[in-house]
Design an enzyme around this catalytic site. Structure first.
Site, short mmCIF file in Angstrom:
data_model
loop_
_atom_site.label_atom_id
_atom_site.label_comp_id
_atom_site.label_asym_id
_atom_site.label_seq_id
_atom_site.Cartn_x
_atom_site.Cartn_y
_atom_site.Cartn_z
N GLY A 1 34.30 -35.34 36.54
CA GLY A 1 34.47 -34.39 35.55
C GLY A 1 34.61 -34.95 34.04
O GLY A 1 34.09 -34.36 33.14
N GLU B 1 41.08 -36.88 31.41
CA GLU B 1 40.97 -36.18 32.17
C GLU B 1 39.98 -34.72 31.63
O GLU B 1 40.04 -34.81 30.46
CB GLU B 1 42.01 -35.26 32.66
CG GLU B 1 42.75 -35.89 33.96
CD GLU B 1 42.11 -35.23 35.14
OE1 GLU B 1 40.88 -35.07 35.34
OE2 GLU B 1 42.49 -35.79 36.48
N ASP C 1 45.09 -28.37 35.41
CA ASP C 1 45.39 -26.92 35.90
C ASP C 1 46.88 -26.92 36.17
O ASP C 1 47.71 -26.85 35.60
CB ASP C 1 44.25 -26.76 36.89
CG ASP C 1 44.44 -25.38 37.52
OD1 ASP C 1 45.12 -24.57 36.89
OD2 ASP C 1 43.37 -24.83 38.51
N PHE D 1 38.06 -19.63 35.41
CA PHE D 1 37.34 -20.67 35.94
C PHE D 1 36.10 -21.10 34.81
O PHE D 1 35.58 -20.27 34.32
CB PHE D 1 36.84 -20.33 37.20
CG PHE D 1 35.99 -21.49 37.79
CD1 PHE D 1 36.73 -22.52 38.43
CD2 PHE D 1 34.72 -21.37 37.71
CE1 PHE D 1 35.93 -23.63 38.96
CE2 PHE D 1 33.82 -22.60 38.29
CZ PHE D 1 34.65 -23.61 39.02
N VAL D 2 36.22 -22.51 34.33
CA VAL D 2 35.34 -22.75 33.45
C VAL D 2 34.23 -23.85 33.81
O VAL D 2 34.60 -24.45 34.78
CB VAL D 2 35.95 -23.02 32.12
CG1 VAL D 2 36.69 -22.05 31.26
CG2 VAL D 2 36.80 -24.30 32.23
N ARG E 1 27.74 -29.39 35.21
CA ARG E 1 28.22 -30.44 34.36
C ARG E 1 27.31 -30.80 33.31
O ARG E 1 28.20 -31.42 32.19
CB ARG E 1 28.48 -31.66 35.21
CG ARG E 1 29.20 -31.51 36.41
CD ARG E 1 29.74 -33.22 37.33
NE ARG E 1 30.18 -33.03 38.47
CZ ARG E 1 31.33 -32.59 38.74
NH1 ARG E 1 32.32 -32.64 37.83
NH2 ARG E 1 31.99 -32.76 40.20
P1 5GP Z 1 44.89 -29.53 39.02
O1 5GP Z 1 45.28 -30.76 39.97
O2 5GP Z 1 45.37 -29.95 37.67
O3 5GP Z 1 45.17 -28.46 39.70
O4 5GP Z 1 43.28 -29.46 38.90
C1 5GP Z 1 42.56 -30.40 38.36
C2 5GP Z 1 41.14 -30.40 38.79
O5 5GP Z 1 40.79 -29.04 39.42
C3 5GP Z 1 40.26 -30.67 37.58
O6 5GP Z 1 40.17 -32.27 37.47
C4 5GP Z 1 39.12 -30.02 38.09
O7 5GP Z 1 38.09 -30.83 38.83
C5 5GP Z 1 39.48 -28.93 38.90
N1 5GP Z 1 39.50 -27.40 38.09
C6 5GP Z 1 40.81 -27.06 37.57
N2 5GP Z 1 40.48 -25.86 36.96
C7 5GP Z 1 38.92 -25.79 36.64
C8 5GP Z 1 38.10 -24.97 36.31
O8 5GP Z 1 38.39 -23.88 35.40
N3 5GP Z 1 36.93 -25.14 36.27
C9 5GP Z 1 36.43 -26.32 37.04
N4 5GP Z 1 35.11 -26.61 37.10
N5 5GP Z 1 37.04 -27.32 37.52
C10 5GP Z 1 38.57 -26.88 37.50
#
Ligand code: 5GP
Length: 178
Positions: free
Chosen positions: A49, A103, A107, A156-157, A169
């Site tokens: 990403g 990153e 999230d 969600f983006v 992407r």
């Molecule tokens: P975390 O481990 O912080 O919960 O999530 C990290 C990963 O979840 C990010 O690197 C991404 O791949 C995915 N992610 C989290 N929120 C989003 C979102 O709003 N959109 C997308 N496309 N991926 C997300």
């Protein structure tokens, strides 16, 4: 900004423009240039990403630095903790280095926590985190997010490196579910 985009079964609407992204990325680069000019940091770009952010960010970083691309893989091992996290692609010796994790979005911070845990074991000097987007309502971990472009709600983006089921992407702007 352009209009709605349809990806698979979902529609997304424009959310953060190219100009807003560009300003946010430049702001991050300026902070890094000012704060880490004597550290010769190693940027660790977390694929997939972060590729677009990394390319834009590193063009604005003017201090001596190195760049490496990694993937975080988690699998169930035979250790007592259950899950084993492995960094794929890290060939450099990072002992005593300043490492900047690049990153796309933070999230819950679970991915980041795994990554930082592995890096800390390698005796780095310091770990900094740079992300385009941060979801503060979701992020409950203790690590400081040193550099972020924008805070967003728990939506969600996609776009600017972020995908929906592998797609989206390549979009220049960031879109949110319509
Ligand atoms: P975390 O481990 O912080 O919960 O999530 C990290 C990963 O979840 C990010 O690197 C991404 O791949 C995915 N992610 C989290 N929120 C989003 C979102 O709003 N959109 C997308 N496309 N991926 C997300």
């Amino acid at each position: 900004m352009s209009d709605l985009v349809t990806i698979k079964d979902k529609q997304f609407k424009p959310y953060i423009s190219q100009q807003q992204i560009s300003e946010a990325v430049k702001k991050i680069a300026t902070s890094i240039n000012n704060e880490l000019k004597n550290d010769q940091p190693l940027f660790l770009v977390v694929l997939n990403g972060s590729f677009m952010f990394a390319a834009d960010l590193l063009k604005e970083v003017s201090i001596p630095c190195e760049i490496s691309f990694i993937k975080v893989a988690s699998y169930h091992g035979t250790t007592s903790s259950g899950t084993v996290t492995e960094l794929i692609g890290l060939s450099e010796d990072i002992t005593g280095r300043t490492v900047i994790i690049v990153e796309d979005i933070v999230d819950t911070g679970i991915t980041l926590e795994k990554l930082i845990t592995v890096l800390k074991r390698k005796n780095v000097k310091q770990i900094k985190v740079a992300t385009v987007l941060l979801k503060p309502d979701s992020y409950k971990k203790e690590f400081t997010i040193d550099y972020y472009g924008m805070k967003i709600p728990n939506d969600f983006v996609i776009g600017y490196g972020l995908d929906y089921d592998g797609l989206g992407r390549n979009l220049k702007e960031i879109y949110v579910l319509a």
